[in-house]
Design an enzyme around this catalytic site. Structure first.
Site, PDB file in Angstrom:
ATOM      1  N   HIS A  52       0.835  -1.201   0.000  1.00 47.80           N
ATOM      2  CA  HIS A  52       0.000   0.000   0.000  1.00 47.80           C
ATOM      3  C   HIS A  52       0.869   1.250   0.000  1.00 47.80           C
ATOM      4  O   HIS A  52       2.092   1.164   0.166  1.00 47.80           O
ATOM      5  CB  HIS A  52      -0.961   0.017   1.203  1.00 47.80           C
ATOM      6  CG  HIS A  52      -0.296  -0.098   2.531  1.00 47.80           C
ATOM      7  ND1 HIS A  52       0.492   0.897   3.068  1.00 47.80           N
ATOM      8  CD2 HIS A  52      -0.271  -1.100   3.440  1.00 47.80           C
ATOM      9  CE1 HIS A  52       0.931   0.519   4.238  1.00 47.80           C
ATOM     10  NE2 HIS A  52       0.502  -0.707   4.494  1.00 47.80           N
TER      11      HIS A  52
HETATM   12  P1  TYD Z   1      -2.568  -3.863   6.984  1.00 48.08           P
HETATM   13  O1  TYD Z   1      -2.349  -2.393   6.842  1.00 48.08           O
HETATM   14  O2  TYD Z   1      -3.372  -4.531   5.904  1.00 48.08           O
HETATM   15  O3  TYD Z   1      -1.172  -4.597   7.082  1.00 48.08           O
HETATM   16  P2  TYD Z   1       0.027  -4.524   6.066  1.00 48.08           P
HETATM   17  O4  TYD Z   1       1.133  -3.854   6.819  1.00 48.08           O
HETATM   18  O5  TYD Z   1       0.385  -5.901   5.670  1.00 48.08           O
HETATM   19  O6  TYD Z   1      -0.433  -3.705   4.879  1.00 48.08           O
HETATM   20  O7  TYD Z   1      -3.228  -4.117   8.385  1.00 48.08           O
HETATM   21  C1  TYD Z   1      -3.782  -5.365   8.729  1.00 48.08           C
HETATM   22  C2  TYD Z   1      -4.987  -5.128   9.610  1.00 48.08           C
HETATM   23  O8  TYD Z   1      -4.605  -4.484  10.825  1.00 48.08           O
HETATM   24  C3  TYD Z   1      -6.042  -4.256   8.936  1.00 48.08           C
HETATM   25  O9  TYD Z   1      -7.313  -4.811   9.246  1.00 48.08           O
HETATM   26  C4  TYD Z   1      -5.914  -2.932   9.631  1.00 48.08           C
HETATM   27  C5  TYD Z   1      -5.357  -3.291  10.993  1.00 48.08           C
HETATM   28  N1  TYD Z   1      -4.500  -2.253  11.556  1.00 48.08           N
HETATM   29  C6  TYD Z   1      -4.943  -1.482  12.617  1.00 48.08           C
HETATM   30  O10 TYD Z   1      -6.071  -1.640  13.098  1.00 48.08           O
HETATM   31  N2  TYD Z   1      -4.121  -0.518  13.130  1.00 48.08           N
HETATM   32  C7  TYD Z   1      -2.886  -0.297  12.631  1.00 48.08           C
HETATM   33  O11 TYD Z   1      -2.163   0.610  13.125  1.00 48.08           O
HETATM   34  C8  TYD Z   1      -2.445  -1.090  11.531  1.00 48.08           C
HETATM   35  C9  TYD Z   1      -1.083  -0.882  10.930  1.00 48.08           C
HETATM   36  C10 TYD Z   1      -3.280  -2.059  11.024  1.00 48.08           C
END
Ligand code: TYD
Length: 138
Positions: A52
């Site tokens: 992302h």
């Molecule tokens: P995501 O951003 O998809 O992880 P990646 O780093 O692999 O892109 O986050 C995974 C899940 O965790 C998503 O449902 C959002 C949640 N999340 C939070 O609630 N708070 C946070 O600070 C972060 C980073 C993720």
């Protein structure tokens, strides 16, 4: 050049026969005020995380344990950084697509953010990211 935007920052390392220590202090040799800290661990072999871009959030990523790669992409060029020591990290400014892969067994990715978690700050679709870049909106 991406390199001038995403960059490795060395951290203080206090070596000691009892074990080494590294430190990050708010506003001291650190590019932003930290609002959020999270970590990624227990990543199964072959998994990829973090595909992302952020509109505004800046981040700093440290391999607290083990190793992994961070691929940073400005829409034109990609650059791969290997993180494998806990005394340096990768600063990633807002507006860059980044992915993490090649996690070693028991690796821990520690991430500091400049903003609280806000789903609306995320761009999760790569085509949307490219369009925003091309239109100069990111
Ligand atoms: P995501 O951003 O998809 O992880 P990646 O780093 O692999 O892109 O986050 C995974 C899940 O965790 C998503 O449902 C959002 C949640 N999340 C939070 O609630 N708070 C946070 O600070 C972060 C980073 C993720």
């Amino acid at each position: 050049m991406i390199q001038s935007f995403a960059k490795i920052i060395q951290l203080t390392k206090i070596t000691d026969p009892r074990g080494n220590l590294s430190v990050i202090e708010q506003c001291k040799d650190f590019p932003f005020e930290i609002k959020r800290t999270y970590w990624i661990y227990d990543v199964p072999g072959g998994e990829c995380r973090g595909g992302h871009a952020f509109k505004q959030n800046e981040e700093f990523i440290v391999a607290l344990s083990g190793s992994f790669q961070v691929i940073v992409d400005d829409g034109k060029q990609k650059q791969t950084f290997t993180l494998n020591r806990s005394y340096y990290g990768l600063y990633v400014p807002a507006g860059l697509w980044r992915e993490m892969d090649n996690f070693s067994t028991n690796s821990v990715a520690l991430e500091f953010g400049s903003l609280h978690y806000a789903p609306e700050d995320y761009i999760r679709n790569y085509e949307d990211f490219l369009k925003l870049k091309q239109d100069g909106k990111l």
